[in-house]
Write a protein that holds these residues in place. Sequence first.
Motif, PDB file in Angstrom:
ATOM      1  N   GLN A 138       0.830  -1.208   0.000  1.00 57.59           N
ATOM      2  CA  GLN A 138       0.000   0.000   0.000  1.00 57.59           C
ATOM      3  C   GLN A 138       0.861   1.253   0.000  1.00 57.59           C
ATOM      4  N   ASN A 139       1.977   1.173   0.690  1.00 53.44           N
ATOM      5  CA  ASN A 139       2.877   2.316   0.786  1.00 53.44           C
ATOM      6  C   ASN A 139       3.848   2.393  -0.393  1.00 53.44           C
ATOM      7  N   CYS A 140       4.211   1.224  -0.903  1.00 48.74           N
ATOM      8  CA  CYS A 140       5.189   1.145  -2.001  1.00 48.74           C
ATOM      9  C   CYS A 140       4.679   0.162  -3.053  1.00 48.74           C
ATOM     10  N   PRO A 141       3.810   0.617  -3.948  1.00 50.65           N
ATOM     11  CA  PRO A 141       3.145  -0.303  -4.873  1.00 50.65           C
ATOM     12  C   PRO A 141       3.992  -0.792  -6.039  1.00 50.65           C
ATOM     13  N   SER A 142       5.191  -0.265  -6.217  1.00 51.69           N
ATOM     14  CA  SER A 142       6.000  -0.714  -7.351  1.00 51.69           C
ATOM     15  C   SER A 142       7.454  -0.903  -6.936  1.00 51.69           C
ATOM     16  N   PHE A 143       8.164  -1.724  -7.727  1.00 52.42           N
ATOM     17  CA  PHE A 143       9.585  -1.943  -7.456  1.00 52.42           C
ATOM     18  C   PHE A 143      10.255  -2.483  -8.703  1.00 52.42           C
ATOM     19  N   LEU A 144      11.577  -2.360  -8.718  1.00 53.81           N
ATOM     20  CA  LEU A 144      12.382  -2.834  -9.844  1.00 53.81           C
ATOM     21  C   LEU A 144      13.064  -4.142  -9.450  1.00 53.81           C
ATOM     22  N   TYR A 145      12.821  -5.193 -10.218  1.00 56.74           N
ATOM     23  CA  TYR A 145      13.393  -6.511  -9.963  1.00 56.74           C
ATOM     24  C   TYR A 145      14.423  -6.845 -11.036  1.00 56.74           C
ATOM     25  N   ALA A 146      15.414  -7.631 -10.658  1.00 55.91           N
ATOM     26  CA  ALA A 146      16.472  -8.015 -11.598  1.00 55.91           C
ATOM     27  C   ALA A 146      16.394  -9.512 -11.853  1.00 55.91           C
ATOM     28  N   LEU A 147      16.219  -9.873 -13.109  1.00 54.02           N
ATOM     29  CA  LEU A 147      16.108 -11.279 -13.490  1.00 54.02           C
ATOM     30  C   LEU A 147      17.462 -11.769 -13.997  1.00 54.02           C
ATOM     31  N   PRO A 148      18.091 -12.724 -13.301  1.00 47.72           N
ATOM     32  CA  PRO A 148      19.413 -13.199 -13.726  1.00 47.72           C
ATOM     33  C   PRO A 148      19.351 -13.866 -15.099  1.00 47.72           C
ATOM     34  N   ARG A 149      20.296 -13.508 -15.939  1.00 46.89           N
ATOM     35  CA  ARG A 149      20.458 -14.142 -17.245  1.00 46.89           C
ATOM     36  C   ARG A 149      21.860 -14.744 -17.318  1.00 46.89           C
ATOM     37  N   LYS A 150      22.135 -15.463 -18.399  1.00 48.62           N
ATOM     38  CA  LYS A 150      23.466 -16.062 -18.527  1.00 48.62           C
ATOM     39  C   LYS A 150      24.548 -14.996 -18.507  1.00 48.62           C
ATOM     40  N   GLU A 151      24.238 -13.853 -19.074  1.00 51.54           N
ATOM     41  CA  GLU A 151      25.189 -12.737 -19.065  1.00 51.54           C
ATOM     42  C   GLU A 151      24.481 -11.495 -18.510  1.00 51.54           C
ATOM     43  N   GLY A 152      24.709 -11.213 -17.238  1.00 53.25           N
ATOM     44  CA  GLY A 152      24.114 -10.022 -16.643  1.00 53.25           C
ATOM     45  C   GLY A 152      22.706 -10.243 -16.112  1.00 53.25           C
ATOM     46  N   TYR A 153      21.926  -9.156 -16.049  1.00 54.73           N
ATOM     47  CA  TYR A 153      20.572  -9.160 -15.506  1.00 54.73           C
ATOM     48  C   TYR A 153      19.638  -8.396 -16.443  1.00 54.73           C
ATOM     49  N   GLU A 154      18.376  -8.825 -16.459  1.00 58.07           N
ATOM     50  CA  GLU A 154      17.330  -8.089 -17.168  1.00 58.07           C
ATOM     51  C   GLU A 154      16.386  -7.520 -16.109  1.00 58.07           C
ATOM     52  N   PHE A 155      16.061  -6.234 -16.210  1.00 65.30           N
ATOM     53  CA  PHE A 155      15.237  -5.587 -15.200  1.00 65.30           C
ATOM     54  C   PHE A 155      13.747  -5.651 -15.548  1.00 65.30           C
ATOM     55  N   PHE A 156      12.933  -5.890 -14.488  1.00 71.42           N
ATOM     56  CA  PHE A 156      11.477  -5.931 -14.620  1.00 71.42           C
ATOM     57  C   PHE A 156      10.854  -5.024 -13.569  1.00 71.42           C
ATOM     58  N   VAL A 157       9.801  -4.340 -13.957  1.00 72.55           N
ATOM     59  CA  VAL A 157       9.045  -3.504 -13.025  1.00 72.55           C
ATOM     60  C   VAL A 157       7.844  -4.296 -12.530  1.00 72.55           C
ATOM     61  N   GLY A 158       7.684  -4.351 -11.210  1.00 74.39           N
ATOM     62  CA  GLY A 158       6.518  -5.008 -10.613  1.00 74.39           C
ATOM     63  C   GLY A 158       5.578  -3.960 -10.046  1.00 74.39           C
ATOM     64  N   GLN A 159       4.302  -4.026 -10.406  1.00 71.20           N
ATOM     65  CA  GLN A 159       3.319  -3.017  -9.980  1.00 71.20           C
ATOM     66  C   GLN A 159       2.119  -3.726  -9.358  1.00 71.20           C
ATOM     67  N   TRP A 160       1.827  -3.385  -8.093  1.00 73.54           N
ATOM     68  CA  TRP A 160       0.661  -3.961  -7.429  1.00 73.54           C
ATOM     69  C   TRP A 160      -0.607  -3.289  -7.940  1.00 73.54           C
ATOM     70  N   SER A 161      -1.642  -4.100  -8.197  1.00 72.75           N
ATOM     71  CA  SER A 161      -2.977  -3.607  -8.554  1.00 72.75           C
ATOM     72  C   SER A 161      -3.963  -4.434  -7.741  1.00 72.75           C
TER      73      SER A 161
END
Length: 317
Positions: A181-204
């Motif tokens: 409720q206070n922080c409805p979104s965040f940035l997550y890092a998905l591990p890949r073979k080389e580095g990370y891919e970023f994903f945004v998570g949004q609560w609804s």
Amino acid sequence: GPLCQGWGLGAALRSRAALRPLGLLAPPARGMLAPPARGVQGPGAGTGAGEAALEENPFYGKYRHKIQELRRSSPDVFESRMEKRSEVKKQPVGHSKQGEFIRCMEEKARQIFFAEGLGSKTSKGGFTKEKTLDSILNVEMVKEKSAEEITQIWNQYFSAKDTVYAVIPADKFDLMWKRAQNCPSFLYALPRKEGYEFFVGQWSGTELHFTSLINVQTQGETAPSQLVLYHYPDLQKEKGIVLMTAEMDSKFLVVHDAQCLANQVQLFYATDRAETYGLVETFNHRSNEFKYMSVIAELEQSGLGRELRPGQASDKS
């Protein structure tokens, strides 16, 4: 992973342990019973190959009278049973209807407890609109079960599906929900073979939608969801558990990816470590201070990044 231990989260492996035959009865060794001499009229003479084979059975002598009586009084029944016996003998070694019986019982359980998505609507992107717990589970029926029984039913049902699922303790979900409720979104890092891919998570509401950062950067608020985690607090007060399952766009993510992102929800929203949740607060309220690499550093420090990076399992073996 940590989420598997804490919540009972799992991904479908589509594997089943093979059922071993009991082997309580072994066939008699050949040669132990000598066949009747040629030309000698024995009890099985003229009864055909099937009956001759029947006489070789070591228990034939015990039931000979009843068998012969059945043959005289009801020849049709006798012949029918002999034909069935022949069919059974033609079946391959190890054949059993036990597997069919188990599949039948699992199907009946699904029909009793699960609604198989009836009453839910699918959106253009393939995700379900108004995905209520009633559209999945027969809530009234499971209310008679204990929390442990419901957990077992939920896990067993979804273990056969390519998805992510969990049974979350009520107090753990309360903490997550309060923070969402206070922080409805965040940035997550998905591990890949080389580095990370970023994903945004949004609560609804109680749904948590994920989409890649590049989608957000290029499409803004119209960026489509690639993963949705559905949380169901319907049984939270009465049973002390919150059920969770997911839908994902298989063109972009696989179950392993979905599991990784779901693990991170627990890591960042259900943590007791102030520094870890502090990253979520910074992202929502002081975005100019937020650093992408801090998420990766937290993953590496927790061990989650190394555990979930593709290829790590084979490196450890």
